[in-house]
Structure formats: structure tokens, C-alpha cells
Design a protein around this motif. Structure first.
Motif: not given
Length: 225
Positions: A205-210
Motif C-alpha cells: 500500500r505505497p499510496q499510504d506513504h507520506p
């Protein structure tokens, strides 16, 4: 220099969370968050996407198996301003690579167990592959429903996905740097013109990375020039 308005955003989910829940870091007002029925086929999802976006060229975001729906929709005539593919499960474009073939072989073996009404046998193969750690009888009653869902969910290969559908489409590919299968797919997409960003630390889930919003903003600025 005057910039064109940013294209409308459309977000496609993966096999887990749906709708806005699949993209919690995004403003709920920032676009359209589609939610497909759990039992819908890839072709049905692509048909619905083409129908809903027929009159505009969105910037299309897709996570995991949602990327299969996205590319199938492009092959079926959907026009987009750009694609943001997050950990895209486009296994069809990377067939022949050892990690891809190994994954497909393991899932195929597990599905064969499920087809023989051996759901626990299915889970004993799939759980270590997809979630880490062995299946155990102690956890089985708590995990049975999850196993049943994964035994019947859409598989991300066998859909005739080809990179020719992506030629000329501006693409941002974001992977998490944790799984060689997704990195291989990312490199195949770079070969057809994608910009690839690795955002580590959030697994699938790199879409949750800042840093994800900044990567998207830079991509969308390039679309608006």
C-alpha cells in the motif's frame, strides 16, 4: 505559462478495501471512488468503467488488481489523461519471469485444492504466500471466511492484458520495493514509457506513504502543461 485544468480523478480499488476506504490518504472530494461488487468479473468492471467515464478523460488511479480493470478498459476504448498505477498486478505483461511464474504456479495449486473442496488445504498454501506465516488449525475458524473469499476472488492473470494498450498513455507507477513481482511489472511498464517511483515501508500500500501525494502532484503537473 497557462496550465490546463487538472483532469478529473477516478480511483479503482484492489481486492481488499473498496471505494474511499481503499484510498484513505486522499480527500473524499478529490475525485470519484468506484466500488465494484465483490463477485463482479474483470470484464464487467471494465465495462462499467468505460460506461461511467465515456464523456471525459480522467486521470485514472488503480491499485493492485484494479490495474487489470484499468488496462482492460483502455483496450476496450476508454480514453484517459493519465494513469497512476499503484503496485499494479499486471501479471500478464511479465509472463516468463521466474518470480511471476512461481507465484502463478503456487496460486494455481492452491486453487486446485479449493476446487476439490479442500478449503483448508487451499489456505495452507495461499496464506504463507499472500499474508506470511502458516495456516493453523487454531486460527482456522477465524480465518475461514477470508480463505473462502480468496478462493473465489478474481485472479490478475489470463485477461489478455498487453502493453500495446498503454502506448502513448502518460503513466506514473508506484511500487513499495518489497516484492520482486511488482518491481518486475514496474520495470516492464517503464519499458513502455512509465515513470516509476518506489516508496518503501508500506508494503503493498505505497499510496499510504507520506510522499505519495507529492509524487502524484508532480505527475499531474506534467499532464496540465
Amino acid at each position: 505559462m497557462h496550465r490546463a485544468p487538472l483532469p478529473h480523478r477516478v480511483f479503482l480499488h484492489g481486492a481488499g478495501r473498496r471505494g474511499i476506504a481503499a484510498w484513505p490518504s486522499q480527500d473524499p472530494e478529490s475525485g470519484t471512488f468506484l466500488s465494484f461488487p465483490p463477485d463482479s468479473s474483470i470484464s464487467a468492471q471494465a465495462d462499467a468503467l468505460v460506461a461511467s467515464e465515456r464523456d471525459r478523460k480522467p486521470n485514472l488511479f488503480a491499485h493492485s488488481i484494479g490495474a487489470v480493470t484499468a488496462v482492460r478498459a483502455l483496450a476496450d476504448g476508454l480514453r484517459v489523461s493519465g494513469l497512476v498505477l499503484v503496485e499494479p498486478a499486471l501479471y500478464d505483461i511479465a509472463r516468463g519471469a521466474a518470480p511471476i511464474e512461481r507465484h502463478i504456479a503456487v496460486v494455481t495449486e492452491a486453487r486446485a485444492r479449493a476446487a476439490d473442496d479442500d478449503l483448508y488445504g487451499f489456505w495452507s498454501i495461499l496464506r504463507p504466500l499472500m499474508f506470511g506465516g502458516p495456516a493453523t488449525r487454531e486460527r482456522w475458524e477465524d480465518e475461514r471466511a477470508v480463505a473462502q473469499r480468496w478462493a473465489t476472488t478474481n485472479l490478475p492473470w489470463g485477461h489478455g492484458i498487453r502493453t500495446r494498450s498503454l502506448h502513448g498513455v502518460p503513466m506514473l507507477v508506484v511500487t513499495g520495493g518489497w516484492n520482486e513481482e511488482y518491481e518486475l511489472i514496474g520495470r516492464r511498464l517503464v519499458d513502455v514509457g512509465a515513470h516509476h517511483v518506489v516508496l518503501s515501508g508500506f508494503a503493498h500500500r505505497p499510496q499510504d506513504h507520506p510522499d505519495f501525494p507529492a509524487a502524484v502532484a508532480a505527475f499531474e503537473r506534467s499532464l496540465a502543461i
